[in-house]
Design a protein around this motif. Sequence first.
Motif, PDB file in Angstrom:
ATOM      1  N   VAL A 165       8.097 -11.208  13.822  1.00  0.00           N
ATOM      2  CA  VAL A 165       9.102 -11.533  14.838  1.00  0.00           C
ATOM      3  C   VAL A 165       8.558 -12.649  15.723  1.00  0.00           C
ATOM      4  N   VAL A 166       9.455 -13.586  16.045  1.00  0.00           N
ATOM      5  CA  VAL A 166       9.140 -14.695  16.951  1.00  0.00           C
ATOM      6  C   VAL A 166      10.102 -14.590  18.133  1.00  0.00           C
ATOM      7  N   LYS A 167       9.613 -14.845  19.321  1.00  0.00           N
ATOM      8  CA  LYS A 167      10.451 -14.798  20.524  1.00  0.00           C
ATOM      9  C   LYS A 167      11.610 -15.784  20.385  1.00  0.00           C
ATOM     10  N   ASP A 215      22.206  -9.905   5.777  1.00  0.00           N
ATOM     11  CA  ASP A 215      22.862 -10.949   6.571  1.00  0.00           C
ATOM     12  C   ASP A 215      21.877 -11.674   7.497  1.00  0.00           C
ATOM     13  N   ASN A 216      20.595 -11.382   7.381  1.00  0.00           N
ATOM     14  CA  ASN A 216      19.582 -12.091   8.170  1.00  0.00           C
ATOM     15  C   ASN A 216      19.172 -13.352   7.396  1.00  0.00           C
ATOM     16  N   ILE A 217      20.126 -14.304   7.357  1.00  0.00           N
ATOM     17  CA  ILE A 217      19.991 -15.472   6.473  1.00  0.00           C
ATOM     18  C   ILE A 217      18.702 -16.239   6.753  1.00  0.00           C
ATOM     19  N   GLY A 218      18.405 -16.445   8.047  1.00  0.00           N
ATOM     20  CA  GLY A 218      17.211 -17.216   8.402  1.00  0.00           C
ATOM     21  C   GLY A 218      15.958 -16.571   7.835  1.00  0.00           C
ATOM     22  N   ALA A 219      15.843 -15.244   7.991  1.00  0.00           N
ATOM     23  CA  ALA A 219      14.648 -14.552   7.498  1.00  0.00           C
ATOM     24  C   ALA A 219      14.603 -14.579   5.969  1.00  0.00           C
ATOM     25  N   VAL A 220      15.742 -14.323   5.316  1.00  0.00           N
ATOM     26  CA  VAL A 220      15.769 -14.315   3.841  1.00  0.00           C
ATOM     27  C   VAL A 220      15.328 -15.675   3.314  1.00  0.00           C
ATOM     28  N   GLU A 221      15.854 -16.758   3.944  1.00  0.00           N
ATOM     29  CA  GLU A 221      15.484 -18.111   3.490  1.00  0.00           C
ATOM     30  C   GLU A 221      14.016 -18.406   3.772  1.00  0.00           C
ATOM     31  N   LEU A 222      13.530 -17.945   4.907  1.00  0.00           N
ATOM     32  CA  LEU A 222      12.109 -18.135   5.235  1.00  0.00           C
ATOM     33  C   LEU A 222      11.238 -17.467   4.172  1.00  0.00           C
ATOM     34  N   TYR A 223      11.549 -16.228   3.813  1.00  0.00           N
ATOM     35  CA  TYR A 223      10.740 -15.519   2.812  1.00  0.00           C
ATOM     36  C   TYR A 223      10.831 -16.218   1.450  1.00  0.00           C
ATOM     37  N   LYS A 224      12.051 -16.646   1.079  1.00  0.00           N
ATOM     38  CA  LYS A 224      12.203 -17.337  -0.217  1.00  0.00           C
ATOM     39  C   LYS A 224      11.347 -18.605  -0.256  1.00  0.00           C
ATOM     40  N   LYS A 225      11.298 -19.297   0.904  1.00  0.00           N
ATOM     41  CA  LYS A 225      10.524 -20.548   0.978  1.00  0.00           C
ATOM     42  C   LYS A 225       9.061 -20.312   0.590  1.00  0.00           C
ATOM     43  N   PHE A 226       8.581 -19.089   0.854  1.00  0.00           N
ATOM     44  CA  PHE A 226       7.183 -18.780   0.523  1.00  0.00           C
ATOM     45  C   PHE A 226       7.057 -18.024  -0.799  1.00  0.00           C
ATOM     46  N   TYR A 244      11.652 -19.518  20.913  1.00  0.00           N
ATOM     47  CA  TYR A 244      10.724 -20.282  20.079  1.00  0.00           C
ATOM     48  C   TYR A 244      11.190 -20.365  18.622  1.00  0.00           C
ATOM     49  N   HIS A 245      12.380 -19.827  18.319  1.00  0.00           N
ATOM     50  CA  HIS A 245      12.872 -19.896  16.938  1.00  0.00           C
ATOM     51  C   HIS A 245      13.055 -21.348  16.499  1.00  0.00           C
ATOM     52  N   GLY A 246      12.901 -21.562  15.183  1.00  0.00           N
ATOM     53  CA  GLY A 246      13.202 -22.869  14.596  1.00  0.00           C
ATOM     54  C   GLY A 246      12.158 -23.942  14.858  1.00  0.00           C
TER      55      GLY A 246
HETATM   56  C1  COA Z   1      12.915 -14.763  11.104  1.00  0.00           C
HETATM   57  C2  COA Z   1      12.033 -15.428  12.176  1.00  0.00           C
HETATM   58  C3  COA Z   1      10.688 -14.710  12.236  1.00  0.00           C
HETATM   59  C4  COA Z   1      11.811 -16.902  11.792  1.00  0.00           C
HETATM   60  O1  COA Z   1      10.917 -17.471  12.719  1.00  0.00           O
HETATM   61  P1  COA Z   1      11.023 -19.009  13.124  1.00  0.00           P
HETATM   62  O2  COA Z   1       9.813 -19.358  13.904  1.00  0.00           O
HETATM   63  O3  COA Z   1      12.330 -19.285  13.742  1.00  0.00           O
HETATM   64  O4  COA Z   1      10.957 -19.670  11.676  1.00  0.00           O
HETATM   65  P2  COA Z   1      10.564 -21.163  11.294  1.00  0.00           P
HETATM   66  O5  COA Z   1      11.027 -22.099  12.340  1.00  0.00           O
HETATM   67  O6  COA Z   1       9.153 -21.259  10.864  1.00  0.00           O
HETATM   68  O7  COA Z   1      11.287 -21.291   9.913  1.00  0.00           O
HETATM   69  C5  COA Z   1      12.546 -21.451   9.762  1.00  0.00           C
HETATM   70  C6  COA Z   1      12.769 -21.316   8.265  1.00  0.00           C
HETATM   71  O8  COA Z   1      13.634 -20.224   8.070  1.00  0.00           O
HETATM   72  C7  COA Z   1      14.735 -20.643   7.316  1.00  0.00           C
HETATM   73  N1  COA Z   1      15.909 -20.619   8.194  1.00  0.00           N
HETATM   74  C8  COA Z   1      15.934 -20.340   9.517  1.00  0.00           C
HETATM   75  N2  COA Z   1      17.189 -20.315   9.961  1.00  0.00           N
HETATM   76  C9  COA Z   1      17.973 -20.587   8.899  1.00  0.00           C
HETATM   77  C10 COA Z   1      19.367 -20.673   8.696  1.00  0.00           C
HETATM   78  N3  COA Z   1      20.244 -20.496   9.698  1.00  0.00           N
HETATM   79  N4  COA Z   1      19.819 -20.936   7.461  1.00  0.00           N
HETATM   80  C11 COA Z   1      18.953 -21.119   6.448  1.00  0.00           C
HETATM   81  N5  COA Z   1      17.638 -21.035   6.587  1.00  0.00           N
HETATM   82  C12 COA Z   1      17.145 -20.772   7.791  1.00  0.00           C
HETATM   83  C13 COA Z   1      14.401 -21.965   6.728  1.00  0.00           C
HETATM   84  O9  COA Z   1      13.744 -21.708   5.499  1.00  0.00           O
HETATM   85  C14 COA Z   1      13.423 -22.542   7.734  1.00  0.00           C
HETATM   86  O10 COA Z   1      12.446 -23.325   7.129  1.00  0.00           O
HETATM   87  P3  COA Z   1      12.598 -24.931   7.192  1.00  0.00           P
HETATM   88  O11 COA Z   1      12.739 -25.276   8.633  1.00  0.00           O
HETATM   89  O12 COA Z   1      11.326 -25.441   6.581  1.00  0.00           O
HETATM   90  O13 COA Z   1      13.809 -25.230   6.374  1.00  0.00           O
HETATM   91  C15 COA Z   1      12.725 -15.416  13.570  1.00  0.00           C
HETATM   92  O14 COA Z   1      14.000 -15.969  13.451  1.00  0.00           O
HETATM   93  C16 COA Z   1      12.826 -14.042  14.182  1.00  0.00           C
HETATM   94  O15 COA Z   1      11.904 -13.557  14.810  1.00  0.00           O
HETATM   95  N6  COA Z   1      14.012 -13.406  14.039  1.00  0.00           N
HETATM   96  C17 COA Z   1      14.264 -12.120  14.669  1.00  0.00           C
HETATM   97  C18 COA Z   1      13.441 -11.010  14.066  1.00  0.00           C
HETATM   98  C19 COA Z   1      13.608 -10.943  12.581  1.00  0.00           C
HETATM   99  O16 COA Z   1      14.700 -11.124  12.044  1.00  0.00           O
HETATM  100  N7  COA Z   1      12.487 -10.642  11.912  1.00  0.00           N
HETATM  101  C20 COA Z   1      12.497 -10.463  10.481  1.00  0.00           C
HETATM  102  C21 COA Z   1      12.947  -9.079  10.194  1.00  0.00           C
HETATM  103  S1  COA Z   1      12.925  -8.788   8.445  1.00  0.00           S
END
Ligand code: COA
Length: 171
Positions: free
Chosen positions: A92-94, A130-141, A97-99
Amino acid sequence: MPEIIFRQPTIDDAQAIVDFYNIVGGETTFLSFEQDEYPLNVEDQVQSIKAVAEQKNSVMILAFENDEIVGIGTINSSNKIKSRHSGELGIVVKKMYHGKGIGSQIIQQLIEWAKSNGITTRIQLDTRCDNIGAVELYKKFGFEIEGCLKNSTLLNGEYYDLYVMGLLLDK
Ligand SMILES: CC(C)(COP(=O)(O)OP(=O)(O)OC[C@H]1O[C@@H](n2cnc3c(N)ncnc32)[C@H](O)[C@@H]1OP(=O)(O)O)[C@@H](O)C(=O)NCCC(=O)NCCS
């Protein structure tokens, strides 16, 4: 991109860790706990920090900006012989500080740590579909979606499905 320092915790970080989790629990519905619902108190957190430090296959990585915790990543594993190779990832990121790449850096560090601990060959997690950002982040790795747990989360009267995602590590 802010200058972020990453390190593992000492027991002196326990209060800040508990405070961080209790705040971020209220910033998102994607965590398993809500605001002020983090299950550990400071004493529990101290014990947890000590226990994790003694385990080769579990870790917590804190991300700091100016001495403030802005993100936390964890891998937790059991000591059981049949499953100790498999770690459960949490991150989790505050919100403010996201993005900014902090989540990516935390995952990168967790994966590098797991590859070098001599035990972990699999990292898994579950996340709301539906946590698209997290799913995409994990796929990226390199994480793959391995399955779907239907109606696993109940939130405000609505059911949500969870993906089980996994990453197999080369040794
Ligand atoms: C998920 C989380 C940890 C990501 O942290 P973050 O510091 O914002 O992530 P980053 O900036 O390093 O990475 C963003 C990556 O996520 C993906 N991403 C983020 N938002 C996205 C969106 N709306 N659509 C598609 N991909 C998205 C992309 O792969 C992006 O990588 P890129 O910038 O190289 O394309 C953060 O959003 C968070 O703490 N969310 C709330 C808690 C949570 O959901 N935890 C996970 C529970 S399983």
